[in-house]
Design an enzyme around this catalytic site. Structure first.
Site, mmCIF file in Angstrom:
data_model
loop_
_atom_site.group_PDB
_atom_site.id
_atom_site.type_symbol
_atom_site.label_atom_id
_atom_site.label_comp_id
_atom_site.label_asym_id
_atom_site.label_seq_id
_atom_site.Cartn_x
_atom_site.Cartn_y
_atom_site.Cartn_z
ATOM 1 N N GLU A 159 2.247 14.827 12.108
ATOM 2 C CA GLU A 159 1.502 15.090 10.872
ATOM 3 C C GLU A 159 0.039 15.359 11.222
ATOM 4 O O GLU A 159 -0.755 14.408 11.346
ATOM 5 C CB GLU A 159 1.559 13.870 9.947
ATOM 6 C CG GLU A 159 2.947 13.514 9.479
ATOM 7 C CD GLU A 159 2.910 12.840 8.118
ATOM 8 O OE1 GLU A 159 3.510 13.398 7.190
ATOM 9 O OE2 GLU A 159 2.282 11.794 7.962
ATOM 10 N N GLY A 214 -1.897 16.723 2.473
ATOM 11 C CA GLY A 214 -2.480 16.843 1.137
ATOM 12 C C GLY A 214 -3.465 17.992 0.973
ATOM 13 O O GLY A 214 -4.124 18.094 -0.060
ATOM 14 N N GLU A 254 -3.181 7.743 7.017
ATOM 15 C CA GLU A 254 -3.962 7.069 5.975
ATOM 16 C C GLU A 254 -4.206 5.607 6.346
ATOM 17 O O GLU A 254 -5.174 4.997 5.886
ATOM 18 C CB GLU A 254 -3.241 7.198 4.616
ATOM 19 C CG GLU A 254 -3.396 8.604 4.048
ATOM 20 C CD GLU A 254 -2.320 9.029 3.064
ATOM 21 O OE1 GLU A 254 -1.525 8.185 2.599
ATOM 22 O OE2 GLU A 254 -2.252 10.245 2.771
ATOM 23 N N GLY A 311 5.099 14.256 1.347
ATOM 24 C CA GLY A 311 4.322 13.365 0.490
ATOM 25 C C GLY A 311 4.329 13.854 -0.947
ATOM 26 O O GLY A 311 5.308 13.687 -1.679
ATOM 27 N N GLY A 312 3.247 14.524 -1.344
ATOM 28 C CA GLY A 312 3.049 14.960 -2.732
ATOM 29 C C GLY A 312 4.280 15.592 -3.370
ATOM 30 O O GLY A 312 4.695 15.180 -4.455
ATOM 31 N N SER A 343 1.709 18.782 3.753
ATOM 32 C CA SER A 343 1.722 19.840 2.725
ATOM 33 C C SER A 343 3.016 20.648 2.673
ATOM 34 O O SER A 343 2.988 21.820 2.294
ATOM 35 C CB SER A 343 0.528 20.792 2.919
ATOM 36 O OG SER A 343 -0.676 20.119 2.672
ATOM 37 N N ASN A 372 7.788 10.416 1.136
ATOM 38 C CA ASN A 372 6.777 9.360 1.193
ATOM 39 C C ASN A 372 6.042 9.334 -0.147
ATOM 40 O O ASN A 372 5.231 10.207 -0.418
ATOM 41 C CB ASN A 372 5.799 9.651 2.348
ATOM 42 C CG ASN A 372 4.636 8.679 2.365
ATOM 43 O OD1 ASN A 372 4.684 7.635 1.714
ATOM 44 N ND2 ASN A 372 3.594 9.008 3.113
ATOM 45 N N TRP A 373 6.362 8.325 -0.936
ATOM 46 C CA TRP A 373 5.775 8.253 -2.286
ATOM 47 C C TRP A 373 4.370 7.656 -2.310
ATOM 48 O O TRP A 373 3.765 7.560 -3.360
ATOM 49 C CB TRP A 373 6.711 7.460 -3.212
ATOM 50 C CG TRP A 373 7.745 8.327 -3.861
ATOM 51 C CD1 TRP A 373 8.212 9.520 -3.403
ATOM 52 C CD2 TRP A 373 8.423 8.078 -5.098
ATOM 53 N NE1 TRP A 373 9.149 10.026 -4.258
ATOM 54 C CE2 TRP A 373 9.301 9.151 -5.313
ATOM 55 C CE3 TRP A 373 8.395 7.037 -6.023
ATOM 56 C CZ2 TRP A 373 10.128 9.227 -6.431
ATOM 57 C CZ3 TRP A 373 9.227 7.105 -7.137
ATOM 58 C CH2 TRP A 373 10.074 8.194 -7.340
ATOM 59 N N LYS A 374 3.903 7.203 -1.157
ATOM 60 C CA LYS A 374 2.560 6.605 -1.082
ATOM 61 C C LYS A 374 2.413 5.546 -2.189
ATOM 62 O O LYS A 374 3.380 4.888 -2.530
ATOM 63 C CB LYS A 374 1.484 7.686 -1.182
ATOM 64 C CG LYS A 374 1.742 8.842 -0.227
ATOM 65 C CD LYS A 374 0.561 9.748 -0.091
ATOM 66 C CE LYS A 374 0.948 10.946 0.753
ATOM 67 N NZ LYS A 374 -0.146 11.498 1.506
ATOM 68 N N HIS A 382 0.974 5.940 9.926
ATOM 69 C CA HIS A 382 0.530 7.026 9.050
ATOM 70 C C HIS A 382 -0.991 7.163 9.144
ATOM 71 O O HIS A 382 -1.707 6.158 9.213
ATOM 72 C CB HIS A 382 0.955 6.748 7.601
ATOM 73 C CG HIS A 382 0.830 7.959 6.730
ATOM 74 N ND1 HIS A 382 -0.380 8.401 6.260
ATOM 75 C CD2 HIS A 382 1.759 8.845 6.286
ATOM 76 C CE1 HIS A 382 -0.193 9.503 5.545
ATOM 77 N NE2 HIS A 382 1.104 9.793 5.551
HETATM 78 C C1 PEP Z 1 2.257 12.388 4.052
HETATM 79 O O1 PEP Z 1 1.440 11.688 3.459
HETATM 80 O O2 PEP Z 1 2.988 11.899 4.920
HETATM 81 C C2 PEP Z 1 2.336 13.801 3.701
HETATM 82 C C3 PEP Z 1 2.990 14.595 4.469
HETATM 83 O O3 PEP Z 1 1.705 14.177 2.532
HETATM 84 P P1 PEP Z 1 1.691 15.632 1.856
HETATM 85 O O4 PEP Z 1 3.077 16.183 1.932
HETATM 86 O O5 PEP Z 1 1.250 15.383 0.470
HETATM 87 O O6 PEP Z 1 0.741 16.457 2.652
#
Ligand code: PEP
Length: 246
Positions: free
Chosen positions: A168, A174, A101, A228-229, A207, A11-13, A99
């Site tokens: 999640e 994050g 966010e 994500g990150g 994370s 997930n590149w956001k 999601h």
């Molecule tokens: C996400 O935004 O779906 C996610 C899992 O982010 P991160 O891996 O950065 O916690």
């Protein structure tokens, strides 16, 4: 070591631009190698890059997804939005829905249910995100929150074969913090217990990185990871996949 067919969703956001395409050569090569074992890679870039990713991934098995969609299957006067037909039309096979966010910005379970229905109608596979906030966890409400999100989010959807759940925990996204292994095992078991017949695949997200994957991969009811990150760095993303299978 696992031999399981696992899903690794990047997930590149709201990151990435046309120059990011160069970073994908390595992952394309990796996806064609024996090292990938039983893994399926899926990239969810921002909408602006889906079409370019589709061209780039033409000769490989890497999937592509959107990160959200409008709930309407029809075209219409909705400034700033895209629907699932549009995502499908430019090369997406998947879409992330629910999601945290976006839930934080006001998306509720009923709206998420409409989005999932429109995605399935457009023949996209859905990565349906669920998870509790830190305060809900502290109040020991995790299971009741997950039950509500699943019940309303999947209301009146009979065929769930194109739905993946992504657990999640909001507090893990994050933050660098992941759930305790035993808690995660039990929560994924709880999520799967909500279904009868064919049980959807359940991914874990929050994370995930090349360091903690060695612990996460031991949780044997998890079917993959939403990342994500760490997914924005090709080396880290590949490392996560390699370590899962080592
Ligand atoms: C996400 O935004 O779906 C996610 C899992 O982010 P991160 O891996 O950065 O916690």
């Amino acid at each position: 070591m696992t031999n399981k067919y696992m899903y690794f969703v990047a997930n590149w956001k709201m990151y990435g631009n046309l120059s990011s395409l160069n970073t994908l050569d390595k992952v394309i090569k990796f996806s064609k190698s024996k090292e990938i074992k039983g893994g399926r890679l899926i990239y969810c870039p921002p909408d602006t890059l889906i079409s370019s990713f589709a061209t780039k991934f033409e000769n490989c098995q890497i999937g592509i997804g959107g990160q959200n969609c409008h709930e309407s299957k029809d075209y219409g006067a909705h400034t700033g939005y895209v629907n699932c037909r549009m995502l499908k039309n430019i090369g997406a096979h998947f879409v992330i829905i629910g999601h945290s966010e976006n839930r934080e910005k006001g998306e509720n379970d009923k709206l998420i249910n409409l989005k999932i229905k429109s995605a399935l109608e457009a023949k996209l596979k859905v990565i349906f995100c669920i998870g509790e906030t830190l305060s809900e966890k502290r109040k020991k409400k995790t299971y009741s929150i997950l039950s509500k999100q699943i019940k309303i989010g999947l209301n009146n959807i009979k065929n769930k074969s194109n739905i993946f759940l992504a657990y999640e925990p909001v507090w893990a996204i994050g933050s660098g913090i992941i759930p305790k292994s035993n808690d995660l095992l039990k929560t994924v078991e709880f999520i799967k217990s909500k279904f009868i017949g064919k049980i959807p695949k359940v991914l874990y997200g929050g994370s995930v990185n090349p360091q903690n994957i060695n612990n996460l991969k031991k949780i044997n009811n998890i079917d993959g990871f939403l990342i994500g990150g760490a997914s924005q760095n090709t080396n880290k993303f590949i490392d996560i996949v390699k370590k899962t299978y080592s």
